[in-house]
Scaffold this active site. Sequence first.
Site, PDB file in Angstrom:
ATOM      1  N   LYS A 169      56.143 -39.001  -2.734  1.00  0.00           N
ATOM      2  CA  LYS A 169      56.874 -39.799  -3.740  1.00  0.00           C
ATOM      3  C   LYS A 169      56.611 -41.267  -3.423  1.00  0.00           C
ATOM      4  CE  LYS A 169      60.884 -36.646  -3.999  1.00  0.00           C
ATOM      5  NZ  LYS A 169      62.321 -36.543  -3.607  1.00  0.00           N
ATOM      6  N   PHE A 175      64.460 -35.403  -7.138  1.00  0.00           N
ATOM      7  CA  PHE A 175      64.702 -34.356  -6.151  1.00  0.00           C
ATOM      8  C   PHE A 175      64.108 -33.033  -6.630  1.00  0.00           C
ATOM      9  CE2 PHE A 175      67.111 -31.141  -3.835  1.00  0.00           C
ATOM     10  CZ  PHE A 175      66.919 -31.610  -2.548  1.00  0.00           C
ATOM     11  N   ASP A 194      64.212 -27.299   0.233  1.00  0.00           N
ATOM     12  CA  ASP A 194      65.545 -26.736   0.077  1.00  0.00           C
ATOM     13  C   ASP A 194      66.549 -27.681  -0.564  1.00  0.00           C
ATOM     14  OD1 ASP A 194      65.583 -28.532   2.360  1.00  0.00           O
ATOM     15  OD2 ASP A 194      67.566 -27.724   2.784  1.00  0.00           O
ATOM     16  N   GLU A 206      53.111 -31.682   6.464  1.00  0.00           N
ATOM     17  CA  GLU A 206      54.477 -31.980   6.020  1.00  0.00           C
ATOM     18  C   GLU A 206      54.675 -31.496   4.585  1.00  0.00           C
ATOM     19  OE1 GLU A 206      57.455 -32.311   6.378  1.00  0.00           O
ATOM     20  OE2 GLU A 206      57.923 -34.327   7.094  1.00  0.00           O
ATOM     21  N   ASP A 207      55.908 -31.200   4.237  1.00  0.00           N
ATOM     22  CA  ASP A 207      56.172 -30.770   2.854  1.00  0.00           C
ATOM     23  C   ASP A 207      56.183 -31.956   1.903  1.00  0.00           C
ATOM     24  OD1 ASP A 207      58.537 -31.790   3.941  1.00  0.00           O
ATOM     25  OD2 ASP A 207      59.835 -30.216   3.158  1.00  0.00           O
ATOM     26  N   GLY A 234      60.845 -27.579   6.113  1.00  0.00           N
ATOM     27  CA  GLY A 234      60.307 -27.564   4.751  1.00  0.00           C
ATOM     28  C   GLY A 234      58.852 -27.184   4.607  1.00  0.00           C
ATOM     29  N   ASP A 236      58.923 -38.964   1.435  1.00  0.00           N
ATOM     30  CA  ASP A 236      59.854 -39.601   0.500  1.00  0.00           C
ATOM     31  C   ASP A 236      59.994 -41.078   0.901  1.00  0.00           C
ATOM     32  OD1 ASP A 236      61.925 -39.626  -1.497  1.00  0.00           O
ATOM     33  OD2 ASP A 236      63.421 -39.307   0.040  1.00  0.00           O
ATOM     34  N   ARG A 296      64.477 -22.035  -0.467  1.00  0.00           N
ATOM     35  CA  ARG A 296      63.148 -22.280   0.125  1.00  0.00           C
ATOM     36  C   ARG A 296      62.161 -21.181  -0.271  1.00  0.00           C
ATOM     37  NH1 ARG A 296      63.597 -26.363   4.041  1.00  0.00           N
ATOM     38  NH2 ARG A 296      65.532 -26.418   5.206  1.00  0.00           N
TER      39      ARG A 296
HETATM   40  P1  IMP Z   1      61.518 -39.052   4.403  1.00  0.00           P
HETATM   41  O1  IMP Z   1      61.768 -39.245   5.871  1.00  0.00           O
HETATM   42  O2  IMP Z   1      62.515 -39.836   3.579  1.00  0.00           O
HETATM   43  O3  IMP Z   1      60.092 -39.367   3.987  1.00  0.00           O
HETATM   44  O4  IMP Z   1      61.842 -37.582   4.018  1.00  0.00           O
HETATM   45  C1  IMP Z   1      61.232 -36.548   4.588  1.00  0.00           C
HETATM   46  C2  IMP Z   1      62.014 -35.256   4.486  1.00  0.00           C
HETATM   47  O5  IMP Z   1      63.113 -35.287   3.553  1.00  0.00           O
HETATM   48  C3  IMP Z   1      61.084 -34.225   3.946  1.00  0.00           C
HETATM   49  O6  IMP Z   1      60.298 -33.691   4.981  1.00  0.00           O
HETATM   50  C4  IMP Z   1      62.011 -33.231   3.325  1.00  0.00           C
HETATM   51  O7  IMP Z   1      62.433 -32.306   4.275  1.00  0.00           O
HETATM   52  C5  IMP Z   1      63.171 -34.066   2.819  1.00  0.00           C
HETATM   53  N1  IMP Z   1      63.021 -34.359   1.362  1.00  0.00           N
HETATM   54  C6  IMP Z   1      62.598 -35.500   0.787  1.00  0.00           C
HETATM   55  N2  IMP Z   1      62.568 -35.403  -0.558  1.00  0.00           N
HETATM   56  C7  IMP Z   1      62.973 -34.140  -0.850  1.00  0.00           C
HETATM   57  C8  IMP Z   1      63.123 -33.403  -2.089  1.00  0.00           C
HETATM   58  O8  IMP Z   1      62.894 -33.877  -3.219  1.00  0.00           O
HETATM   59  N3  IMP Z   1      63.543 -32.107  -1.953  1.00  0.00           N
HETATM   60  C9  IMP Z   1      63.809 -31.525  -0.750  1.00  0.00           C
HETATM   61  N4  IMP Z   1      63.672 -32.173   0.425  1.00  0.00           N
HETATM   62  C10 IMP Z   1      63.259 -33.470   0.380  1.00  0.00           C
HETATM   63 MG    MG Z   2      60.005 -31.918   5.851  1.00  0.00          MG
END
Ligand code: IMP
Ligand code: MG
Length: 182
Positions: free
Chosen positions: A137, A158, A165, A105-106, A50, A109, A171
């Site tokens: 977030k 989302f 993606d 990082e993108d 991402g 979450d 993307r």
């Molecule tokens: P986490 O481990 O829950 O913090 O999530 C991290 C990964 O989940 C990110 O690096 C993204 O690749 C993916 N992700 C989380 N939220 C979104 C979203 O709203 N759209 C797309 N990908 C997401």
């Molecule tokens: Mg990511």
Amino acid sequence: MDKELKVNGLTFVPYLTEDKIHQEVKRVAAEVREALPAGSSPLLLCVLNGAFMFAADFVRELGLSDAKINFVRYSSYDGTSSTGRVKEILGLNEDIEGRDIIIIEDIVDTGLTACKMIEDLKRRKPASIRFVTLLHKPDSTKTGFVPDHVAFSIPPKFIIGYGLDLDGKVRNLRDIYVIKED
Ligand code: IMP
Ligand code: MG
């Protein structure tokens, strides 16, 4: 910017324009540059997939030609939700002992990916780890993890585009879109 976008049967609406994204990427890059110790040549770690587009813009704005750039890959998402399990898919072969690391990082979450990554890297004794994310977030956190540098803090919805993606698609979009709720 198109009005609405349909991906896999879901509807998305415009959220952050390309201009607004670039403005904040520039701001966050300046913030990171100022926070780095003088003379530091950090190792920049782009988290695939991402963050590839954000990282490309961020490293150019950061403008540190001595900084090395490498890539890691973690995965936790399935469709539009987190599975809660984080897998390392592409690791780092390089020695990072004593290095200043900047993770790019993108989106943060739940924070699970960030925590897993930092835990893995810390075992390898870097001098410092700084975490930069395009999006955060804060209301989705399951870990309490707070990134050091954030371009946009957003509600727990989302989103897609600019590297992010839905099932590997969209993307390429220049702008960021949010899922439409009715
Ligand atoms: P986490 O481990 O829950 O913090 O999530 C991290 C990964 O989940 C990110 O690096 C993204 O690749 C993916 N992700 C989380 N939220 C979104 C979203 O709203 N759209 C797309 N990908 C997401
Ligand atoms: Mg990511």
